[in-house]
Design a protein around this motif. Sequence first.
Motif, PDB file in Angstrom:
ATOM      1  N   HIS A  12      -3.522  -7.161   8.153  1.00  0.00           N
ATOM      2  CA  HIS A  12      -3.149  -8.301   7.307  1.00  0.00           C
ATOM      3  C   HIS A  12      -4.158  -8.542   6.186  1.00  0.00           C
ATOM      4  CE1 HIS A  12      -0.558 -10.113  10.789  1.00  0.00           C
ATOM      5  NE2 HIS A  12       0.029  -9.089  10.184  1.00  0.00           N
TER       6      HIS A  12
ATOM      7  N   TYR B 256       0.816  -1.220   0.000  1.00  0.00           N
ATOM      8  CA  TYR B 256       0.000   0.000   0.000  1.00  0.00           C
ATOM      9  C   TYR B 256       0.852   1.274   0.000  1.00  0.00           C
ATOM     10  CZ  TYR B 256      -4.082  -2.891   1.144  1.00  0.00           C
ATOM     11  OH  TYR B 256      -5.092  -3.822   1.119  1.00  0.00           O
TER      12      TYR B 256
ATOM     13  N   ASN C  22      12.380 -12.037   8.061  1.00  0.00           N
ATOM     14  CA  ASN C  22      11.196 -11.164   7.946  1.00  0.00           C
ATOM     15  C   ASN C  22      11.512  -9.682   7.780  1.00  0.00           C
ATOM     16  OD1 ASN C  22       9.335 -13.376   8.351  1.00  0.00           O
ATOM     17  ND2 ASN C  22      10.151 -13.427  10.433  1.00  0.00           N
TER      18      ASN C  22
ATOM     19  N   GLY D 169       5.611  -4.137  17.251  1.00  0.00           N
ATOM     20  CA  GLY D 169       5.639  -5.272  16.337  1.00  0.00           C
ATOM     21  C   GLY D 169       6.704  -6.287  16.708  1.00  0.00           C
TER      22      GLY D 169
ATOM     23  N   GLY E  52       6.986  -0.324  10.284  1.00  0.00           N
ATOM     24  CA  GLY E  52       6.711   1.076  10.623  1.00  0.00           C
ATOM     25  C   GLY E  52       5.810   1.203  11.845  1.00  0.00           C
TER      26      GLY E  52
ATOM     27  N   LEU F  77       1.551  -0.029  11.624  1.00  0.00           N
ATOM     28  CA  LEU F  77       1.226  -1.016  12.657  1.00  0.00           C
ATOM     29  C   LEU F  77       0.267  -0.427  13.687  1.00  0.00           C
ATOM     30  CD1 LEU F  77       3.373  -3.753  14.180  1.00  0.00           C
ATOM     31  CD2 LEU F  77       2.327  -2.138  15.763  1.00  0.00           C
TER      32      LEU F  77
HETATM   33  C1  LIG Z   1       7.422  -8.900   8.517  1.00  0.00           C
HETATM   34  C2  LIG Z   1       6.191  -8.307   9.100  1.00  0.00           C
HETATM   35  C3  LIG Z   1       5.937  -8.470  10.450  1.00  0.00           C
HETATM   36  C4  LIG Z   1       4.806  -7.912  11.018  1.00  0.00           C
HETATM   37  N1  LIG Z   1       4.597  -8.081  12.350  1.00  0.00           N
HETATM   38  C5  LIG Z   1       3.526  -7.510  12.932  1.00  0.00           C
HETATM   39  C6  LIG Z   1       3.336  -7.600  14.336  1.00  0.00           C
HETATM   40  O1  LIG Z   1       4.113  -8.193  15.061  1.00  0.00           O
HETATM   41  N2  LIG Z   1       2.254  -6.989  14.866  1.00  0.00           N
HETATM   42  C7  LIG Z   1       1.366  -6.291  14.106  1.00  0.00           C
HETATM   43  O2  LIG Z   1       0.421  -5.742  14.666  1.00  0.00           O
HETATM   44  N3  LIG Z   1       1.520  -6.205  12.766  1.00  0.00           N
HETATM   45  C8  LIG Z   1       2.573  -6.798  12.172  1.00  0.00           C
HETATM   46  N4  LIG Z   1       2.740  -6.706  10.819  1.00  0.00           N
HETATM   47  C9  LIG Z   1       1.726  -6.021   9.999  1.00  0.00           C
HETATM   48  C10 LIG Z   1       2.050  -4.554   9.953  1.00  0.00           C
HETATM   49  O3  LIG Z   1       1.547  -3.954  11.116  1.00  0.00           O
HETATM   50  C11 LIG Z   1       1.420  -3.886   8.733  1.00  0.00           C
HETATM   51  O4  LIG Z   1       1.968  -4.433   7.570  1.00  0.00           O
HETATM   52  C12 LIG Z   1       1.597  -2.384   8.768  1.00  0.00           C
HETATM   53  O5  LIG Z   1       0.685  -1.809   7.877  1.00  0.00           O
HETATM   54  C13 LIG Z   1       2.999  -1.971   8.403  1.00  0.00           C
HETATM   55  O6  LIG Z   1       3.163  -0.624   8.604  1.00  0.00           O
HETATM   56  P1  LIG Z   1       4.273   0.171   7.762  1.00  0.00           P
HETATM   57  O7  LIG Z   1       4.207   1.571   8.177  1.00  0.00           O
HETATM   58  O8  LIG Z   1       5.583  -0.552   7.860  1.00  0.00           O
HETATM   59  O9  LIG Z   1       3.752  -0.096   6.298  1.00  0.00           O
HETATM   60  P2  LIG Z   1       3.428   0.822   5.021  1.00  0.00           P
HETATM   61  O10 LIG Z   1       3.364  -0.163   3.890  1.00  0.00           O
HETATM   62  O11 LIG Z   1       4.346   1.947   4.905  1.00  0.00           O
HETATM   63  O12 LIG Z   1       1.995   1.358   5.357  1.00  0.00           O
HETATM   64  C14 LIG Z   1       0.918   0.474   5.593  1.00  0.00           C
HETATM   65  C15 LIG Z   1      -0.387   1.259   5.619  1.00  0.00           C
HETATM   66  O13 LIG Z   1      -0.356   2.191   6.703  1.00  0.00           O
HETATM   67  C16 LIG Z   1      -0.464   3.512   6.221  1.00  0.00           C
HETATM   68  N5  LIG Z   1       0.448   4.357   7.005  1.00  0.00           N
HETATM   69  C17 LIG Z   1       1.710   4.077   7.398  1.00  0.00           C
HETATM   70  N6  LIG Z   1       2.198   5.062   8.171  1.00  0.00           N
HETATM   71  C18 LIG Z   1       1.219   5.994   8.255  1.00  0.00           C
HETATM   72  C19 LIG Z   1       1.105   7.249   8.921  1.00  0.00           C
HETATM   73  N7  LIG Z   1       2.086   7.740   9.675  1.00  0.00           N
HETATM   74  N8  LIG Z   1      -0.067   7.939   8.793  1.00  0.00           N
HETATM   75  C20 LIG Z   1      -1.081   7.437   8.051  1.00  0.00           C
HETATM   76  N9  LIG Z   1      -1.029   6.258   7.409  1.00  0.00           N
HETATM   77  C21 LIG Z   1       0.113   5.545   7.514  1.00  0.00           C
HETATM   78  C22 LIG Z   1      -0.109   3.449   4.761  1.00  0.00           C
HETATM   79  O14 LIG Z   1      -0.726   4.418   4.015  1.00  0.00           O
HETATM   80  C23 LIG Z   1      -0.605   2.066   4.359  1.00  0.00           C
HETATM   81  O15 LIG Z   1      -1.973   2.096   4.064  1.00  0.00           O
HETATM   82  C24 LIG Z   1       3.883  -7.221  10.220  1.00  0.00           C
HETATM   83  C25 LIG Z   1       4.130  -7.068   8.854  1.00  0.00           C
HETATM   84  C26 LIG Z   1       5.260  -7.603   8.306  1.00  0.00           C
HETATM   85  C27 LIG Z   1       5.507  -7.462   6.843  1.00  0.00           C
END
Ligand SMILES: Cc1cc2nc3c(=O)[nH]c(=O)nc-3n(C[C@H](O)[C@H](O)[C@H](O)COP(=O)(O)OP(=O)(O)OC[C@H]3O[C@@H](n4cnc5c(N)ncnc54)[C@H](O)[C@@H]3O)c2cc1C
Length: 465
Positions: free
Chosen positions: A419, A91, A314, A142, A148, A152
């Motif tokens: 997820h 996303y 991961n 996480g 991020g 999360l």
């Molecule tokens: C390897 C792995 C391990 C994980 N482990 C866990 C876990 O232990 N516990 C858990 O709860 N989840 C876990 N997740 C799921 C994770 O919480 C989601 O994938 C989350 O969306 C990742 O956030 P991101 O900011 O890294 O992702 P991005 O891909 O950057 O963003 C994901 C979504 O969030 C939005 N977003 C991000 N930051 C902001 C912001 N500051 N303001 C507004 N919107 C924002 C983006 O627009 C997008 O829609 C895991 C995922 C992976 C891939």
Amino acid sequence: MLYSLTLDGGRVGLDDAAIAGLRGRLRGSVILASDGDYDAARRVWNGNVDRRPALIVRSADAHDAAQAIDFARTHALLLSVRGGGHSAPGYGVNDGGMVLDLSLMRQITVDPARQIARVHGGALWLDLDAATQAHGLAVTGGTVSNTGVGGLTLGGGIGWLGGLHGATVDNLISAEVVTADGKLRRVSERQEPDLFWALRGGGGNFGVVTEFEFQLHPVGQVLGGMVLHPLDQARDALRFYRDFVPTLPDAAEAHAGLLAPEGTPMLALLMGYNGPIEEGERVFAPLRQFGTPSADLVRSMSYGERQVMLDEPNAVHGLQRYWRSAFTETLSDALIDEFIAAARSFSSPMNALLMFYVHGSICRRPPSATAFAARSPQWDIDAIGCWTDPAESETHIAWVRAMWSRFEPHLLGRVYANHITGDDSPEKVRASFGENHARLRRVKAAYDPGNLFRINSNITPADAA
Ligand SMILES: Cc1cc2nc3c(=O)[nH]c(=O)nc-3n(C[C@H](O)[C@H](O)[C@H](O)COP(=O)(O)OP(=O)(O)OC[C@H]3O[C@@H](n4cnc5c(N)ncnc54)[C@H](O)[C@@H]3O)c2cc1C
């Protein structure tokens, strides 16, 4: 390319002068396809996502984020917001539109006396854990360190401290958010409470959070690690695990995974205890002593060490991935048998089947307390395909889909909002927000009626009355 998004905004009036004007209003930068760092900047955690946005805005602060949002809205650009880039469907990037990349916004301030952290919207869990652990503090985060904080938290936040301190959103005191109209708002239980409620589980649907304020908790040395069983003992060990986990106190966490880190599939029982080490040893003795494990790697460790325990592979950006997920409140014998059969046929040694148990404090709030609705004891089940060669994508994706079709009859029709994948039906998306979905749609209509923030587990605005 696996996931495809349609460019429904178009590139209205996006010319050099408009981009130069945007550049002039930013402290951060604008990256275009002609720039040398474009290819690195458009990549996300899932290497199977290969999209080419028209421009990437790296915001340096909330003012920049507001400028980018205004620009995307005015020019009718498809908008992706990128935090840690970890969303499995990717996303954080799109084809032909704008990416608002928050990766420069990783500042964190900790007030150890009040046990509070202020965290900018692009921080990663490894940033926050390091800053808080410097004072012996932490907040539910996480299980993989380069996820991020933004994505999360906005989806709910399930982690090693959940049983004791609740979901990440249960520890959110306030947030600073730029909404679709470009306005910067400070929200909390007292200020714009509807928006604050929606941010705590409704994902990136309501705006860009530029700062999170978290309540922290003292967390010192913890118990962590895993007990490994050969696959031929996995059936009995998983049945024992299933019957054992409902007895866990809030301070204990126990998850399970079928993995093949050295090429041979095995069962890993993952354990964590957030309290006196001897107490944790006592709580986990029955699970650790069951059967004849091939290794017992559970030991006393720092919280930071446990937070990176699952990083390999991961946390590695760029590997090819395909992910399906759902909740279940029962790990039936039939489902356990399906899992073990699937592990025997892993299409890649990097594949994994994970069972994350949600319990304790997370489940003591009503589902309507926050937008995050997963408030009953249950397992978050994840089937993850992971491989290196893009040419093999079809094989591995087909494997996950085939396995998933066998698991699905044993699973609930809802999934942890973080997820949800592009393959999930609209019914499953709605069911995942549960009874909160209608209220979320009303808040969406109030703050983002044009659905500017739609590259996410999308909540469409409620129809005008
Ligand atoms: C390897 C792995 C391990 C994980 N482990 C866990 C876990 O232990 N516990 C858990 O709860 N989840 C876990 N997740 C799921 C994770 O919480 C989601 O994938 C989350 O969306 C990742 O956030 P991101 O900011 O890294 O992702 P991005 O891909 O950057 O963003 C994901 C979504 O969030 C939005 N977003 C991000 N930051 C902001 C912001 N500051 N303001 C507004 N919107 C924002 C983006 O627009 C997008 O829609 C895991 C995922 C992976 C891939």
